[in-house]
Motif scaffolding. Structure first.
Motif, PDB file in Angstrom:
ATOM      1  N   ALA A   1     -25.271 -57.460 -39.548  1.00  0.00           N
ATOM      2  CA  ALA A   1     -24.232 -58.341 -39.009  1.00  0.00           C
ATOM      3  C   ALA A   1     -23.930 -57.998 -37.557  1.00  0.00           C
ATOM      4  CB  ALA A   1     -22.972 -58.236 -39.857  1.00  0.00           C
ATOM      5  N   ALA A   2     -23.917 -56.706 -37.243  1.00  0.00           N
ATOM      6  CA  ALA A   2     -23.543 -56.262 -35.906  1.00  0.00           C
ATOM      7  C   ALA A   2     -24.567 -56.640 -34.840  1.00  0.00           C
ATOM      8  CB  ALA A   2     -23.330 -54.750 -35.901  1.00  0.00           C
ATOM      9  N   THR A   3     -25.766 -57.038 -35.253  1.00  0.00           N
ATOM     10  CA  THR A   3     -26.772 -57.441 -34.263  1.00  0.00           C
ATOM     11  C   THR A   3     -26.545 -58.861 -33.757  1.00  0.00           C
ATOM     12  OG1 THR A   3     -28.339 -58.317 -35.917  1.00  0.00           O
ATOM     13  CG2 THR A   3     -28.502 -55.963 -35.375  1.00  0.00           C
ATOM     14  N   HIS A   4     -25.641 -59.605 -34.361  1.00  0.00           N
ATOM     15  CA  HIS A   4     -25.412 -60.984 -33.912  1.00  0.00           C
ATOM     16  C   HIS A   4     -24.901 -60.989 -32.472  1.00  0.00           C
ATOM     17  CE1 HIS A   4     -24.003 -65.117 -33.705  1.00  0.00           C
ATOM     18  NE2 HIS A   4     -24.697 -65.350 -34.814  1.00  0.00           N
ATOM     19  N   GLY A   5     -25.420 -61.909 -31.683  1.00  0.00           N
ATOM     20  CA  GLY A   5     -25.068 -61.950 -30.269  1.00  0.00           C
ATOM     21  C   GLY A   5     -23.582 -62.125 -30.012  1.00  0.00           C
ATOM     22  N   ALA A   6     -22.868 -62.785 -30.929  1.00  0.00           N
ATOM     23  CA  ALA A   6     -21.429 -63.003 -30.740  1.00  0.00           C
ATOM     24  C   ALA A   6     -20.634 -61.715 -30.861  1.00  0.00           C
ATOM     25  CB  ALA A   6     -20.928 -64.019 -31.756  1.00  0.00           C
ATOM     26  N   LEU A   7     -21.254 -60.641 -31.383  1.00  0.00           N
ATOM     27  CA  LEU A   7     -20.544 -59.387 -31.608  1.00  0.00           C
ATOM     28  C   LEU A   7     -20.958 -58.291 -30.626  1.00  0.00           C
ATOM     29  CD1 LEU A   7     -20.690 -59.332 -35.526  1.00  0.00           C
ATOM     30  CD2 LEU A   7     -18.891 -60.253 -34.038  1.00  0.00           C
ATOM     31  N   ARG A   8     -21.687 -58.657 -29.592  1.00  0.00           N
ATOM     32  CA  ARG A   8     -22.144 -57.666 -28.610  1.00  0.00           C
ATOM     33  C   ARG A   8     -21.002 -57.254 -27.689  1.00  0.00           C
ATOM     34  NH1 ARG A   8     -27.210 -59.821 -25.442  1.00  0.00           N
ATOM     35  NH2 ARG A   8     -26.527 -58.041 -24.181  1.00  0.00           N
TER      36      ARG A   8
END
Length: 363
Positions: A341-348
């Motif tokens: 989940a943490a790899t999603h671009g919205a969570l960078r």
């Protein structure tokens, strides 16, 4: 653990019952899909005119995190089906009728960032074709929202979002992820397909949260103000599940845990709770504010909260001993799900930090 369920011929089904099956089979069990639908996730943001709830981000955050304590993949799809109902509210009324005319419980999957494929104007329709990736929950979707770049010969139109019946696309078996395996986030292939004008809307409306007559407040929210919550909420629930699994095993171990184990427990629990508080703050902000600073603050808080969840679950996994590495370990599955989940671009955090600095410093 989530208590959402629907009756089956033999017993009540909770989403946790299907978590291992979803992980192994790379798709949600039909009972889980029914459970999520009956719980009202697809109708969460649907306009009231079609029987929807026009719900709040705060409520969706908490319900999604609770669901993720049973199955993170189910929570991921549930949150996205809810969010995509908000997207579809930007369609003209006739397009909304096509989707929700008979029920508000329509599951909508989407691929909008980045726009892909092509759309070409042909009289009163758009001719859409191409391939879109990472379409979560597509195997159980009724409709798809697909974004295409600005059409050639249509300057100023900008990217478009087009609504397509799910049975008109080909699902490609491309989702072989480390975690969130049950989301079935496969690619879709669309042959040349005519889409009526009333099933399209400018992507700019979604990104800006363009207000219009008849749109509820939840439909006039910039995409980046609340969008990242969709991806962080399942990670929050999965991290809570990991903490519970680790704590249960530690409590059954011989003797009192040593100092290092006590520190693992305290630090991880505090990080997960802090992340939950930050996400709750972000959800309440999405329900109350609209401005550029609120968007930047939410991107900052959601990304930082996700980093806290990754740190906590990583620590629990490393301190989990031999059993944590076992293929049947719930802690191991949570560890994979949170990291994925943490790899999603919205969570960078780097992108969020840049946006926050620009909002605060003006550069």
């Amino acid at each position: 653990m989530s208590t959402l369920y629907v009756p089956t011929p033999t017993a009540a089904w909770s989403v946790s019952d299907g978590a291992a099956e979803a992980d192994a089979g790379r798709r949600l069990p039909e009972q889980t899909v029914a459970c999520v639908t009956d719980a009202g996730f697809p109708r969460h943001f649907v306009p009231a005119a079609w029987g929807g709830n026009e719900g709040a981000f705060t409520d969706l955050l908490h319900r999604t995190a609770e669901l993720a304590e049973g199955c993170a993949s189910a929570a991921w799809c549930a949150a996205l089906w809810a969010a995509h109902g908000r997207f579809a509210a930007y369609l003209p009324p006739e397009g909304q009728r096509d989707i929700w005319g008979t029920s508000a419980d329509v599951r909508i999957s989407a691929a909008v960032v980045p726009p892909s494929g092509t759309a070409r104007r042909t009289g009163d329709t758009w001719l859409l074709q191409g391939e879109w990736s990472c379409v979560s929950g597509v195997q159980h979707a009724d409709w798809l929202l697909l974004a295409a770049p600005e059409p050639e010969g249509e300057p100023g139109t900008g990217p478009l979002v087009l609504a397509v019946p799910a049975d008109r696309v080909t699902v490609l078996d491309t989702w072989h992820s480390t975690g969130m395996r049950g989301t079935g986030s496969h690619s879709v292939l669309v042959p040349p397909l005519e889409v009526p004008l009333h099933r399209t809307f400018p992507m700019l409306d979604l990104m800006c949260g363009t207000p219009a007559p008849g749109r509820a407040r939840c439909h006039a929210v910039p995409a980046q103000l609340g969008g990242a919550l969709t991806f962080a909420a399942p990670a929050l629930g999965a991290a809570r599940h990991a903490l519970r699994a680790w704590t249960t095993r530690a409590a059954k171990g011989p003797g009192v845990p040593g100092g290092s184990a006590r520190e693992v427990l305290a630090r991880s629990a505090a990080e997960i709770e802090a992340a939950g508080l930050l996400l709750d703050l972000a959800a309440r902000r999405a329900d109350a504010e609209h401005g550029p600073l609120a968007v930047a603050e939410n991107r900052r808080d959601i990304a930082f909260a996700t980093d806290l969840l990754v740190s906590a679950v990583e620590r629990l996994f490393r301190a989990g001993g031999d059993q944590a590495r076992d293929a049947s370990s719930e802690l191991q599955r949570c560890w994979r799900d949170v990291h994925t989940a943490a790899t999603h671009g919205a969570l960078r955090l780097d992108a969020a930090a840049a946006a926050y600095a620009e909002a605060v410093l003006g550069r």
